[in-house]
Write an enzyme that holds these catalytic residues in place. Structure first.
Site, PDB file in Angstrom:
ATOM      1  N   ARG A  59       0.790  -1.146   0.200  1.00  0.00           N
ATOM      2  CA  ARG A  59       0.077  -0.184   0.057  1.00  0.00           C
ATOM      3  C   ARG A  59       0.882   1.307   0.037  1.00  0.00           C
ATOM      4  O   ARG A  59       0.489   2.454  -0.303  1.00  0.00           O
ATOM      5  CB  ARG A  59      -1.220  -0.055   1.316  1.00  0.00           C
ATOM      6  CG  ARG A  59      -2.006  -0.958   0.913  1.00  0.00           C
ATOM      7  CD  ARG A  59      -3.229  -1.185   2.097  1.00  0.00           C
ATOM      8  NE  ARG A  59      -2.409  -1.269   3.079  1.00  0.00           N
ATOM      9  CZ  ARG A  59      -2.546  -2.573   3.898  1.00  0.00           C
ATOM     10  NH1 ARG A  59      -3.062  -3.611   3.373  1.00  0.00           N
ATOM     11  NH2 ARG A  59      -1.975  -2.618   5.205  1.00  0.00           N
ATOM     12  N   GLU A  96       3.909  -9.157  15.264  1.00  0.00           N
ATOM     13  CA  GLU A  96       3.138  -9.777  16.458  1.00  0.00           C
ATOM     14  C   GLU A  96       3.671 -11.044  16.642  1.00  0.00           C
ATOM     15  O   GLU A  96       3.810 -11.506  17.931  1.00  0.00           O
ATOM     16  CB  GLU A  96       1.749  -9.280  16.374  1.00  0.00           C
ATOM     17  CG  GLU A  96       1.011  -9.338  17.704  1.00  0.00           C
ATOM     18  CD  GLU A  96      -0.434  -8.989  17.722  1.00  0.00           C
ATOM     19  OE1 GLU A  96      -0.912  -8.804  16.547  1.00  0.00           O
ATOM     20  OE2 GLU A  96      -1.081  -8.961  18.781  1.00  0.00           O
TER      21      GLU A  96
HETATM   22  P1  AMP Z   1       3.656  -1.149  11.597  1.00  0.00           P
HETATM   23  O1  AMP Z   1       3.082  -1.798  12.695  1.00  0.00           O
HETATM   24  O2  AMP Z   1       3.733   0.472  11.452  1.00  0.00           O
HETATM   25  O3  AMP Z   1       4.812  -1.974  11.225  1.00  0.00           O
HETATM   26  O4  AMP Z   1       2.774  -1.508  10.200  1.00  0.00           O
HETATM   27  C1  AMP Z   1       3.026  -2.334   9.378  1.00  0.00           C
HETATM   28  C2  AMP Z   1       2.251  -2.290   8.060  1.00  0.00           C
HETATM   29  O5  AMP Z   1       0.777  -2.631   8.336  1.00  0.00           O
HETATM   30  C3  AMP Z   1       2.076  -1.135   7.542  1.00  0.00           C
HETATM   31  O6  AMP Z   1       2.348  -1.323   5.988  1.00  0.00           O
HETATM   32  C4  AMP Z   1       0.614  -0.604   7.344  1.00  0.00           C
HETATM   33  O7  AMP Z   1       0.234  -0.420   6.156  1.00  0.00           O
HETATM   34  C5  AMP Z   1      -0.082  -1.801   7.879  1.00  0.00           C
HETATM   35  N1  AMP Z   1      -1.134  -1.728   9.104  1.00  0.00           N
HETATM   36  C6  AMP Z   1      -0.938  -1.869  10.225  1.00  0.00           C
HETATM   37  N2  AMP Z   1      -2.026  -1.721  11.048  1.00  0.00           N
HETATM   38  C7  AMP Z   1      -2.845  -1.217  10.197  1.00  0.00           C
HETATM   39  C8  AMP Z   1      -4.196  -0.753  10.436  1.00  0.00           C
HETATM   40  N3  AMP Z   1      -4.845  -0.847  11.441  1.00  0.00           N
HETATM   41  N4  AMP Z   1      -4.841  -0.093   9.207  1.00  0.00           N
HETATM   42  C9  AMP Z   1      -4.268  -0.543   7.884  1.00  0.00           C
HETATM   43  N5  AMP Z   1      -3.076  -0.927   7.740  1.00  0.00           N
HETATM   44  C10 AMP Z   1      -2.217  -1.247   8.833  1.00  0.00           C
END
Ligand code: AMP
Length: 172
Positions: A59, A96
């Protein structure tokens, strides 16, 4: 004025129970919202000397490549393992449960590159932090991190490298 925060769609329990998924497809689908998002993503970096945007699969490609064009910069996709055909650098990061990794065609990133790391959403920050490490390993400089949406309570900014300016268009 187009209301980006109102256009953001939250899908409960997707892709798994307890996740409030932030869906940006309504912004992509509307020309005025799409243009507004790109304007607001680009504005903080207009004078930052960005030479390349690194967008994170998948994305981070939606706005990342268009953002690079707005900034007069090149675009590099950071991809999941095994997707890029050339020689790659790899960076692993914790999920996670378990771990994942992203890869980059480092040969396309000059050592003097000034890189903006972009993803659609910052949650815990682990993915973007891995992208920052990847750019540093390639020998280039991260000048900032850019997100369409920041999930504030997860404090993902704290996971990013110290001192790297970070901007998000919509903070939820
Ligand atoms: P992160 O936890 O910041 O490493 O997020 C990991 C990836 O998952 C990123 O590329 C985000 O686009 C996606 N992501 C994580 N949480 C969400 C959420 N609540 N909604 C949409 N995308 C998410």
């Amino acid at each position: 004025m187009p209301d980006l925060a109102a256009a953001l769609r939250t899908i409960p329990d997707f892709p798994s129970t307890g996740i409030q998924f932030k869906d940006l497809t309504p912004v992509l689908a509307d020309p005025a919202l799409f243009a507004e998002m790109l304007d607001r993503l680009a504005a903080p970096w207009a004078d930052a000397g960005v030479t390349h945007v690194v967008g994170i699969e998948a994305r981070g490609y939606w706005f990342g490549a268009a953002l690079a064009a707005r900034l007069g910069a090149g675009f590099l996709p950071a991809r999941k393992p095994g997707k890029l055909p050339g020689a790659t650098l790899r960076e692993a990061y914790a999920l996670e449960y378990g771990e994942d990794a992203i890869e980059l065609h480092a040969a396309d990133l000059p050592a003097e590159a000034r890189v903006l790391v972009h993803d659609d959403v910052i949650a815990t920050g682990g993915t973007a932090a891995a992208a920052c490490r990847l750019v540093a390993t390639a020998g280039a400089t991260v000048v900032g991190c850019s997100f369409a949406v920041e999930i504030a309570f997860l404090d993902g900014r704290a996971t990013l490298p110290d001192g790297v300016p970070t901007e998000a268009v919509v903070v939820v």
